[in-house]
Enzyme design. Structure first.
Site, PDB file in Angstrom:
ATOM      1  N   THR A   1      -1.753  -0.257  -2.673  1.00 55.46           N
ATOM      2  CA  THR A   1      -2.272  -0.779  -3.849  1.00 55.46           C
ATOM      3  C   THR A   1      -3.268  -1.631  -3.284  1.00 55.46           C
ATOM      4  O   THR A   1      -3.047  -2.731  -2.646  1.00 55.46           O
ATOM      5  CB  THR A   1      -1.238  -1.964  -4.446  1.00 55.46           C
ATOM      6  OG1 THR A   1      -0.078  -0.779  -4.845  1.00 55.46           O
ATOM      7  CG2 THR A   1      -1.796  -2.579  -5.512  1.00 55.46           C
TER       8      THR A   1
ATOM      9  N   LYS B   1      -3.172   0.196 -12.152  1.00 59.20           N
ATOM     10  CA  LYS B   1      -2.351  -0.624 -11.117  1.00 59.20           C
ATOM     11  C   LYS B   1      -2.402  -2.173 -11.421  1.00 59.20           C
ATOM     12  O   LYS B   1      -1.564  -2.790 -11.662  1.00 59.20           O
ATOM     13  CB  LYS B   1      -2.085  -0.155  -9.747  1.00 59.20           C
ATOM     14  CG  LYS B   1      -1.235  -0.867  -8.869  1.00 59.20           C
ATOM     15  CD  LYS B   1       0.180  -0.487  -8.842  1.00 59.20           C
ATOM     16  CE  LYS B   1       1.153  -1.537  -8.214  1.00 59.20           C
ATOM     17  NZ  LYS B   1       2.430  -1.085  -8.146  1.00 59.20           N
TER      18      LYS B   1
ATOM     19  N   LYS C   1      -0.068 -10.903  -3.252  1.00 63.49           N
ATOM     20  CA  LYS C   1      -1.417  -9.685  -2.758  1.00 63.49           C
ATOM     21  C   LYS C   1      -1.975  -9.086  -3.932  1.00 63.49           C
ATOM     22  O   LYS C   1      -3.181  -8.982  -4.018  1.00 63.49           O
ATOM     23  CB  LYS C   1      -0.567  -8.775  -1.665  1.00 63.49           C
ATOM     24  CG  LYS C   1      -1.680  -7.664  -1.335  1.00 63.49           C
ATOM     25  CD  LYS C   1      -0.857  -6.687  -0.403  1.00 63.49           C
ATOM     26  CE  LYS C   1      -0.324  -5.430  -1.362  1.00 63.49           C
ATOM     27  NZ  LYS C   1      -1.215  -4.474  -1.639  1.00 63.49           N
TER      28      LYS C   1
HETATM   29  P1  NAP Z   1       5.593  -1.992   4.268  1.00 55.97           P
HETATM   30  O1  NAP Z   1       7.120  -1.502   4.299  1.00 55.97           O
HETATM   31  O2  NAP Z   1       5.114  -3.249   4.848  1.00 55.97           O
HETATM   32  O3  NAP Z   1       4.763  -0.640   4.963  1.00 55.97           O
HETATM   33  C1  NAP Z   1       3.436  -0.836   5.381  1.00 55.97           C
HETATM   34  C2  NAP Z   1       3.342   0.430   6.221  1.00 55.97           C
HETATM   35  O4  NAP Z   1       1.796   0.330   6.465  1.00 55.97           O
HETATM   36  C3  NAP Z   1       3.736   0.545   7.607  1.00 55.97           C
HETATM   37  O5  NAP Z   1       4.197   1.802   8.040  1.00 55.97           O
HETATM   38  C4  NAP Z   1       2.710  -0.338   8.283  1.00 55.97           C
HETATM   39  O6  NAP Z   1       2.978   0.389   9.894  1.00 55.97           O
HETATM   40  C5  NAP Z   1       1.593   0.547   7.843  1.00 55.97           C
HETATM   41  N1  NAP Z   1       0.437  -0.180   8.015  1.00 55.97           N
HETATM   42  C6  NAP Z   1      -0.121  -1.503   7.708  1.00 55.97           C
HETATM   43  N2  NAP Z   1      -1.312  -1.897   8.296  1.00 55.97           N
HETATM   44  C7  NAP Z   1      -1.604  -0.807   8.797  1.00 55.97           C
HETATM   45  C8  NAP Z   1      -2.947  -0.533   9.592  1.00 55.97           C
HETATM   46  N3  NAP Z   1      -3.610  -1.320   9.641  1.00 55.97           N
HETATM   47  N4  NAP Z   1      -3.183   0.586  10.207  1.00 55.97           N
HETATM   48  C9  NAP Z   1      -1.953   1.576  10.355  1.00 55.97           C
HETATM   49  N5  NAP Z   1      -0.750   1.337   9.557  1.00 55.97           N
HETATM   50  C10 NAP Z   1      -0.518   0.201   9.053  1.00 55.97           C
HETATM   51  O7  NAP Z   1       5.042  -1.877   2.881  1.00 55.97           O
HETATM   52  P2  NAP Z   1       5.537  -1.002   1.616  1.00 55.97           P
HETATM   53  O8  NAP Z   1       6.383  -1.697   0.821  1.00 55.97           O
HETATM   54  O9  NAP Z   1       5.785   0.471   1.930  1.00 55.97           O
HETATM   55  O10 NAP Z   1       4.223  -1.125   0.764  1.00 55.97           O
HETATM   56  C11 NAP Z   1       3.093  -0.105   0.986  1.00 55.97           C
HETATM   57  C12 NAP Z   1       1.984  -0.231   0.000  1.00 55.97           C
HETATM   58  O11 NAP Z   1       2.401   0.260  -1.586  1.00 55.97           O
HETATM   59  C13 NAP Z   1       1.379  -1.536  -0.287  1.00 55.97           C
HETATM   60  O12 NAP Z   1       0.183  -1.291  -0.627  1.00 55.97           O
HETATM   61  C14 NAP Z   1       2.269  -2.006  -1.414  1.00 55.97           C
HETATM   62  O13 NAP Z   1       1.508  -3.013  -2.179  1.00 55.97           O
HETATM   63  C15 NAP Z   1       2.436  -0.774  -2.379  1.00 55.97           C
HETATM   64  N6  NAP Z   1       3.541  -0.463  -3.142  1.00 55.97           N
HETATM   65  C16 NAP Z   1       4.763  -1.266  -2.723  1.00 55.97           C
HETATM   66  C17 NAP Z   1       5.833  -1.251  -3.473  1.00 55.97           C
HETATM   67  C18 NAP Z   1       7.229  -1.724  -2.890  1.00 55.97           C
HETATM   68  O14 NAP Z   1       7.953  -2.071  -3.988  1.00 55.97           O
HETATM   69  N7  NAP Z   1       7.604  -2.010  -1.808  1.00 55.97           N
HETATM   70  C19 NAP Z   1       5.892  -0.924  -4.735  1.00 55.97           C
HETATM   71  C20 NAP Z   1       4.767  -0.331  -5.465  1.00 55.97           C
HETATM   72  C21 NAP Z   1       3.500  -0.317  -4.375  1.00 55.97           C
HETATM   73  P3  NAP Z   1       3.859  -0.498  10.940  1.00 55.97           P
HETATM   74  O15 NAP Z   1       5.211   0.221  10.867  1.00 55.97           O
HETATM   75  O16 NAP Z   1       3.506  -0.219  12.215  1.00 55.97           O
HETATM   76  O17 NAP Z   1       3.819  -1.909  10.463  1.00 55.97           O
END
Ligand code: NAP
Length: 294
Positions: free
Chosen positions: A96, A171, A239
């Site tokens: 997102t 979104k 965010k």
């Molecule tokens: P998360 O658990 O914090 O995972 C983030 C992932 O991105 C991790 O694998 C992290 O790697 C990687 N990452 C972050 N910065 C990076 C960089 N600069 N270079 C390479 N890899 C990087 O987050 P999430 O909950 O899966 O969410 C991911 C996205 O989906 C976000 O944009 C969020 O807003 C969106 N989203 C989330 C939800 C939800 O309910 N969680 C729902 C809808 C949408 P590391 O393992 O090394 O930290």
């Protein structure tokens, strides 16, 4: 026609499940994660390659799917993989981020003869695990149709909303809706509590009424119990609302609902509630009636 070969970058709370669903559909060739241990463990479990670098992954597949954190992370990954993209390949970003970041990614990809789709998702970690996400897409119709099997493996509702950026704009629209609804549900429940109403009966009765919503039915019970287990975290919605605010500013508009909920989230985070579900906004709403309550 042979199946598309996809690779997944960003195996976090969402990405790990989404990659697993791609593997179940027979579409996953490899994975990469910034912290390598996560990629190695998942690759072993799914029987796919754990690539040493994001560039190696991008060079090996026809569709590169990303699900990382914020705008700067998407652009950082985009800039590192762009030189390795095969002409005719496709990059799908499920993070997102802003519509502007989507357009910058599309031009990075286009410079290598690759297509790009902005495909943020809704449905949370549960939807990612079950493969029932709603996926709102922006990009060219032809690229979207080519990528459809990959999207269909991760989500139940997959919709092309228009050109590049329209997925992220959709979104953002959803996140504004969530802000207004959760604030109204919190305020209404705090009022009902102050009036001494039986909260469970309020939920079951008004849950059938015109003012009901998903948040009222599923999150007012958290408010009634005073317990807000991590679902949609305050920090993450903040965010997203910052993205909404910046996108609105590009039209010269200030959004009062977004600004007000952002202020309330800042207070929650300052009080140590940033990792709770957004229904913890109820904590602030009850204070409107009782200054001593936390
Ligand atoms: P998360 O658990 O914090 O995972 C983030 C992932 O991105 C991790 O694998 C992290 O790697 C990687 N990452 C972050 N910065 C990076 C960089 N600069 N270079 C390479 N890899 C990087 O987050 P999430 O909950 O899966 O969410 C991911 C996205 O989906 C976000 O944009 C969020 O807003 C969106 N989203 C989330 C939800 C939800 O309910 N969680 C729902 C809808 C949408 P590391 O393992 O090394 O930290």
């Amino acid at each position: 026609m042979s199946a598309l070969r996809a690779g997944f970058i960003g195996l976090g709370a969402m990405g790990g499940h989404m990659a697993t669903n791609l593997a179940r559909a027979g579409l996953l060739g490899g994975v990469w994660n910034r912290t390598p241990a996560k990629a190695e463990a998942l690759a072993r479990e799914l029987g796919v390659t754990a690539h040493a670098t994001a560039e190696d992954l991008a060079a090996d597949v026809e569709v590169t799917v990303l699900c990382v954190s914020a705008d700067s992370d998407v652009l950082q990954v985009g800039e590192s993989i762009a030189p390795s993209l095969r002409p005719g390949s496709i990059v799908i970003d499920c993070s997102t981020v802003s519509a502007e970041t989507a357009r910058r990614m599309a031009s990075l990809c286009a410079a290598r003869g690759a297509g790009f789709l902005d495909c943020p998702v809704s449905g949370g970690v549960e939807g990612a695990r079950l493969g029932t996400l709603a996926i709102m897409c922006g990009g060219e119709g032809e690229v979207f149709e080519k990528a459809r099997p990959v999207l269909a493996a991760m989500g139940k509702t997959v919709e092309l909303m228009g050109p590049c950026g329209h997925g992220q704009a959709t979104k953002a629209t959803n996140q504004i809706l969530c802000a207004g609804v959760i604030a109204a549900v919190g305020e209404a429940m705090a009022f009902a509590k102050a009036e001494g109403l039986p909260l469970d009966k309020v939920i079951s009765t008004l849950g059938q009424g015109a003012g009901s919503s998903w948040y009222f039915v599923h999150r007012a019970p958290y408010m009634s119990r005073g317990d807000f287990p991590a679902g949609f975290r305050v920090r993450l919605h903040r965010k997203d609302l910052l993205i909404c605010r910046d996108m609105a500013h590009r039209h010269g508009a200030e959004l009062p609902t977004v600004s007000s909920v952002l202020d309330q989230y800042d207070q929650l985070i300052a009080n140590g509630h940033g990792d709770e579900d957004i229904s913890s906004i109820f904590r602030l709403k009850t204070r409107l009636f009782d200054a001593e309550q936390d």
